[in-house]
Design a protein around this motif. Sequence first.
Motif, PDB file in Angstrom:
ATOM      1  N   LEU A   1      80.174  30.845  14.729  1.00 32.11           N
ATOM      2  CA  LEU A   1      79.538  32.175  14.793  1.00 32.11           C
ATOM      3  C   LEU A   1      77.902  32.081  14.742  1.00 32.11           C
ATOM      4  O   LEU A   1      77.420  33.077  15.704  1.00 32.11           O
ATOM      5  N   ALA A   2      77.220  31.336  14.077  1.00 36.07           N
ATOM      6  CA  ALA A   2      75.821  31.509  13.964  1.00 36.07           C
ATOM      7  C   ALA A   2      75.063  30.155  13.832  1.00 36.07           C
ATOM      8  O   ALA A   2      73.869  30.140  13.563  1.00 36.07           O
ATOM      9  N   GLY A   3      75.572  29.295  14.303  1.00 35.77           N
ATOM     10  CA  GLY A   3      75.067  27.759  14.010  1.00 35.77           C
ATOM     11  C   GLY A   3      74.952  27.052  15.475  1.00 35.77           C
ATOM     12  O   GLY A   3      74.898  25.731  15.323  1.00 35.77           O
ATOM     13  N   SER A   4      74.814  27.524  16.610  1.00 36.88           N
ATOM     14  CA  SER A   4      74.884  26.736  17.686  1.00 36.88           C
ATOM     15  C   SER A   4      73.494  26.397  17.924  1.00 36.88           C
ATOM     16  O   SER A   4      72.448  26.863  17.430  1.00 36.88           O
ATOM     17  N   PRO A   5      73.164  25.123  18.517  1.00 37.30           N
ATOM     18  CA  PRO A   5      71.936  24.641  18.970  1.00 37.30           C
ATOM     19  C   PRO A   5      70.845  25.616  19.703  1.00 37.30           C
ATOM     20  O   PRO A   5      69.719  25.445  19.434  1.00 37.30           O
ATOM     21  N   ASP A   6      71.375  26.329  20.582  1.00 36.59           N
ATOM     22  CA  ASP A   6      70.542  27.052  21.338  1.00 36.59           C
ATOM     23  C   ASP A   6      70.120  28.320  20.707  1.00 36.59           C
ATOM     24  O   ASP A   6      69.403  29.221  20.924  1.00 36.59           O
ATOM     25  N   GLU A   7      70.710  28.641  19.334  1.00 34.34           N
ATOM     26  CA  GLU A   7      70.023  29.754  18.409  1.00 34.34           C
ATOM     27  C   GLU A   7      69.898  29.278  17.145  1.00 34.34           C
ATOM     28  O   GLU A   7      70.330  29.181  16.085  1.00 34.34           O
ATOM     29  N   PRO A   8      68.762  28.461  16.865  1.00 36.86           N
ATOM     30  CA  PRO A   8      68.280  27.635  15.942  1.00 36.86           C
ATOM     31  C   PRO A   8      67.155  28.170  14.905  1.00 36.86           C
ATOM     32  O   PRO A   8      66.893  29.426  15.082  1.00 36.86           O
ATOM     33  N   HIS A   9      67.311  27.448  13.817  1.00 36.77           N
ATOM     34  CA  HIS A   9      65.863  27.958  12.978  1.00 36.77           C
ATOM     35  C   HIS A   9      64.721  27.534  13.844  1.00 36.77           C
ATOM     36  O   HIS A   9      64.665  26.421  14.158  1.00 36.77           O
ATOM     37  N   TYR A  10      63.614  28.449  13.585  1.00 33.43           N
ATOM     38  CA  TYR A  10      62.387  28.052  14.322  1.00 33.43           C
ATOM     39  C   TYR A  10      61.586  27.408  13.038  1.00 33.43           C
ATOM     40  O   TYR A  10      61.041  28.499  12.223  1.00 33.43           O
ATOM     41  N   GLY A  11      60.970  26.312  13.339  1.00 28.70           N
ATOM     42  CA  GLY A  11      60.150  25.948  12.260  1.00 28.70           C
ATOM     43  C   GLY A  11      61.031  24.659  11.761  1.00 28.70           C
ATOM     44  O   GLY A  11      61.818  23.938  12.344  1.00 28.70           O
ATOM     45  N   GLY A  12      60.291  23.957  10.629  1.00 27.48           N
ATOM     46  CA  GLY A  12      60.938  22.796  10.133  1.00 27.48           C
ATOM     47  C   GLY A  12      61.698  23.029   8.683  1.00 27.48           C
ATOM     48  O   GLY A  12      61.397  23.833   7.852  1.00 27.48           O
ATOM     49  N   LEU A  13      62.735  21.913   8.758  1.00 25.27           N
ATOM     50  CA  LEU A  13      63.482  21.975   7.536  1.00 25.27           C
ATOM     51  C   LEU A  13      63.364  20.630   6.583  1.00 25.27           C
ATOM     52  O   LEU A  13      62.807  19.885   7.035  1.00 25.27           O
ATOM     53  N   SER A  14      63.696  20.838   5.380  1.00 27.03           N
ATOM     54  CA  SER A  14      63.203  19.571   4.514  1.00 27.03           C
ATOM     55  C   SER A  14      64.674  19.095   3.648  1.00 27.03           C
ATOM     56  O   SER A  14      65.399  18.723   4.233  1.00 27.03           O
ATOM     57  N   GLU A  15      64.342  19.328   2.460  1.00 31.27           N
ATOM     58  CA  GLU A  15      65.416  18.643   1.661  1.00 31.27           C
ATOM     59  C   GLU A  15      66.674  19.355   1.591  1.00 31.27           C
ATOM     60  O   GLU A  15      66.732  20.558   1.638  1.00 31.27           O
ATOM     61  N   LEU A  16      67.798  18.510   1.437  1.00 30.84           N
ATOM     62  CA  LEU A  16      69.134  19.161   1.109  1.00 30.84           C
ATOM     63  C   LEU A  16      69.762  18.542  -0.209  1.00 30.84           C
ATOM     64  O   LEU A  16      69.507  17.468  -0.575  1.00 30.84           O
ATOM     65  N   ARG A  17      70.388  19.664  -0.844  1.00 26.65           N
ATOM     66  CA  ARG A  17      71.295  19.069  -2.063  1.00 26.65           C
ATOM     67  C   ARG A  17      72.391  19.763  -2.192  1.00 26.65           C
ATOM     68  O   ARG A  17      72.469  20.840  -1.483  1.00 26.65           O
ATOM     69  N   VAL A  18      73.512  18.989  -2.832  1.00 23.45           N
ATOM     70  CA  VAL A  18      74.743  19.826  -2.781  1.00 23.45           C
ATOM     71  C   VAL A  18      75.369  19.576  -4.122  1.00 23.45           C
ATOM     72  O   VAL A  18      75.066  19.018  -5.042  1.00 23.45           O
ATOM     73  N   HIS A  19      75.941  20.919  -4.577  1.00 23.30           N
ATOM     74  CA  HIS A  19      76.970  21.119  -5.749  1.00 23.30           C
ATOM     75  C   HIS A  19      78.060  21.434  -5.502  1.00 23.30           C
ATOM     76  O   HIS A  19      78.235  22.918  -5.106  1.00 23.30           O
TER      77      HIS A  19
END
Length: 692
Positions: A74-92
């Motif tokens: 619904l909201a995660g296709s490549p043609d509607e991305p986050h604009y800018g840079g992303l960095s670290e990912l963590r999981v719990h």
Amino acid sequence: MFTRNSLARSTRRAVLKAAAGALGIATVGGVASGHKYTTDGDLGEQFDGNRASDAANTDVVGYHSLGGIGSASLAGSPDEPHYGGLSELRVHDDIAVISAFSSRDETPGRGMAVLDVGQFTRAESRAELEHAELTVLSFYGNENDGAACMDVKLSDDGRYAFISKQPFTALFDESELDLDGDDADGGGADAAALEVVDISDPGNPEFVAQTSLSVWTLGPHNAWYHQIGGREYVFTTHGEDGVTGGINVFEFDRVSGTLDHVNWWNYSAELAEPETETDADGGEAYAHDVVVQDDPRFGTPVAYLANWNAGTRLLDVSDPTDIEELGVFEQDRAHHAVPAPTLLDGKRVFVAGHENPSSHEDGYVRNEGESGHYYLVDADPIDDVLGDERGDPVYLGASSTLRDDGVEPTTRTAFETYEDNGRTELDYWILFESTEQTFDETPGFEEEAADDDREYEGFDDFNLSGHNLDIDAEGNVVAGHYHAGTRFLEITDDFALEPTGHSRVGADVPEDATLGALSTGTPFHWCAVTRNGVTFSSGINEGPQAIAHEDVPVGEDTPIDARVEREADASLFTAGQTSQVRIHVDGDEPVRVRDRIPGDWEVVGGDVTVDEISGGDRKVVTVDGTVESGTVRYFVQVPSELADTGSYTVGPVEYARPDAAGEYGGGVSANNFLWRKENGETVTKTVLGVET
């Protein structure tokens, strides 16, 4: 040589006091992502606009562009991305967090995203991943357009996120943004700070606290959360110059929502003899990253500090206010060092990685085109220090790159107190050795190899460097490798570091959404984290991916659904008094349970086993057998010969599956193969002294 406790404390405290009272002045010219060098050369353009699609033994089983709140479909296709840079990912367990380096006008005001990854972490088989989706639950704001959210870590219970912020966005033409985003509220105002966020309601993250130090001109680059002695601590790394650079330690109080600065550590100040000057070259001694684990053999909290050209340094942080060095592995460009979460075939090992700003940067060893080594290092020699059989820190050896014929280390300042024992790493892995290596000799670069006119010439601006990694309890290593995607390695039974696959698959996001100051290509993977047989990679330009490896089983590391609570007779005791402790368990499966008590308390009853943590200040009380639902009891006696009234911390309660990997461990992969600490279960007991 010096002994472990030989440093004059007055000298160290004087340095600490002076550093805390000074304003660190540093320029940002020549700094990228908090490192000493950047180049802005034309070789960085070789991957611009490239959308790689190459994999071996892996499949991308999930993706989200972070375009908006909702599921990937619904909201995660490549043609509607986050604009800018992303960095670290963590999981719990069911939740993942991703920090946002920058957030432009099209997707304004974002500092962090909170995702539901439960369809992957709870999958019982590879088949279930075919219909699994990543879902964005919320965005948390960044109220300072000059601040880049570089790093994010999570508390043991996943209720709190800790964000490292640095004023770097202007270096990448990412500042002067619209902060009035409708979908991202909150955040602190400081650009150089450690920030705490309450994500107990993952759909509504809330700002808790922000702290900054006068010496933090550029702020903390990375951080790590760890419980020690029943208290919660956050370690930050900071390296503008040798005097102020190093580790800063904060105690987090979740009741008051505060961060209290309790210590600072720097190798040159700590190891200096009285009246000697400390190192003032921040690039050489940059404290880049830190990981803390309860040592898998002794249970002692040990920090693995990637200290750039001061090597990888192992520290005893059992008393966070009095840090002591255990040993050092000599290397340059120590960027990220991660211990295996448990002993592998009885051995304690860690993997230390380089980061390369440029393959042609002067002064670096074997750097004409090399993309950075990952070293597998034997850390068993610190046994002698942890076991109090040796007072001095141990030398774990030097990297083979420093021992090659005709190669001189970039600096020996950080190691001049050690006697070289000739040791080196157990093994290493590297993607590109030099510019003489061709694309067709390099797994994952088939498209480049097919172009007869395209030759590997090296790189600039970090864009083919190795970056952050993770290790699971079976010895599988996953590494974010920028434009090389995510690389999969295995620590073999004979302690070799063997490649087992890769995923170099990039989403086709619009180029104007990417962090073009470094590269517009995809993939561009900052890090990789593994859970339940699924690897989650953070794409700087494209967003997170979930990747499955065909030889890594899915479904053996699902979250444990158990509620474990302690109940004691009282919080106030008289010296010599006996107390009953009750641990209530309510779960869906049998678990092992244990508690932690002060080292001078005695267990006088109950079906439990008692072990002492190295150092003698804590004891581990493990319930015999397993419990699924019910109450277990044991009895403790507080010290009888106690003249003064004192306060003692008890806990935390921990639990694990019966086949947990070892008694201690953790670190980056604090997963369900290991013991889990339960936050909120530490309590303070007051014992009234009696006259003797």
